[in-house]
Design a protein around this motif. Structure first.
Motif, mmCIF file in Angstrom:
data_model
loop_
_atom_site.group_PDB
_atom_site.id
_atom_site.type_symbol
_atom_site.label_atom_id
_atom_site.label_comp_id
_atom_site.label_asym_id
_atom_site.label_seq_id
_atom_site.Cartn_x
_atom_site.Cartn_y
_atom_site.Cartn_z
ATOM 1 N N UNK A 116 31.993 40.109 35.455
ATOM 2 C CA UNK A 116 31.079 39.003 35.728
ATOM 3 C C UNK A 116 29.671 39.378 35.295
ATOM 4 N N UNK A 117 28.838 38.354 35.093
ATOM 5 C CA UNK A 117 27.426 38.613 34.821
ATOM 6 C C UNK A 117 26.769 39.282 36.023
ATOM 7 N N UNK A 118 27.131 38.796 37.211
ATOM 8 C CA UNK A 118 26.645 39.392 38.456
ATOM 9 C C UNK A 118 27.883 39.907 39.182
ATOM 10 N N UNK A 171 27.912 42.202 45.013
ATOM 11 C CA UNK A 171 26.557 41.853 45.451
ATOM 12 C C UNK A 171 26.675 40.631 46.355
ATOM 13 N N UNK A 172 26.215 40.740 47.604
ATOM 14 C CA UNK A 172 26.377 39.636 48.564
ATOM 15 C C UNK A 172 25.810 38.317 48.038
ATOM 16 N N UNK A 173 26.535 37.279 48.233
ATOM 17 C CA UNK A 173 26.224 35.886 47.895
ATOM 18 C C UNK A 173 26.080 35.680 46.387
ATOM 19 N N UNK A 174 25.187 36.394 45.738
ATOM 20 C CA UNK A 174 24.967 36.206 44.300
ATOM 21 C C UNK A 174 26.200 36.534 43.476
ATOM 22 N N UNK A 175 27.008 37.470 43.954
ATOM 23 C CA UNK A 175 28.194 37.874 43.220
ATOM 24 C C UNK A 175 29.192 36.748 43.013
ATOM 25 N N UNK A 176 29.320 35.903 44.006
ATOM 26 C CA UNK A 176 30.244 34.766 43.881
ATOM 27 C C UNK A 176 29.541 33.509 43.401
ATOM 28 N N UNK A 177 28.238 33.484 43.506
ATOM 29 C CA UNK A 177 27.481 32.306 43.114
ATOM 30 C C UNK A 177 27.623 32.033 41.620
#
Length: 127
Positions: A47-49, A53-59
């Protein structure tokens, strides 16, 4: 909870329909390229993120993939999209298919990295 499952199932079908459209010659070349990139990103473990990483990882998965699919769907001719959606609905299995070849490749790569790391560590501690 049920509506989330239905939404996920619809997104899966749309993603597969986009994949089918990416192989259709009636779809413009730029739409096929964007479709291929979108589908590859959707199924890629990278993934790009990163997901840890909490929240941003799945965002990024919740924004990038649906946005890419939406854009591609706008570029595909309606008659081709209707055919691809029919094929996707007919071909999608209720359970996630297991790709044993991909799993074997991933395991082989992991083992190779483990062996290389062990050799490297052995050389470091030897000197």
């Amino acid at each position: 909870m049920q509506s989330l499952k239905q939404l996920a199932k619809k997104l899966k079908k749309e993603t597969y329909a986009v994949y089918l459209a990416s192989t259709d010659q009636r779809v413009p070349w730029y739409a096929r390229i964007l479709a291929g990139v979108t589908v590859a990103y959707a199924f890629s473990p990278i993934d790009l993120i990163p997901d840890f990483i909490p929240i941003l990882g799945y965002l990024d998965d919740l924004i990038i993939v649906p946005l890419g699919i939406w854009l591609v769907l706008k570029m595909i001719p309606p008659e081709v999209l209707a055919e691809c959606r029919q094929k996707a609905a007919a071909e999608i299995e209720p359970e996630k298919p297991i790709n044993q070849v991909a799993a074997a490749i991933i395991v082989a790569i992991s083992i190779s990295f483990g062996i290389l790391a062990a050799i490297w560590l052995k050389q470091i501690f030897k000197s």
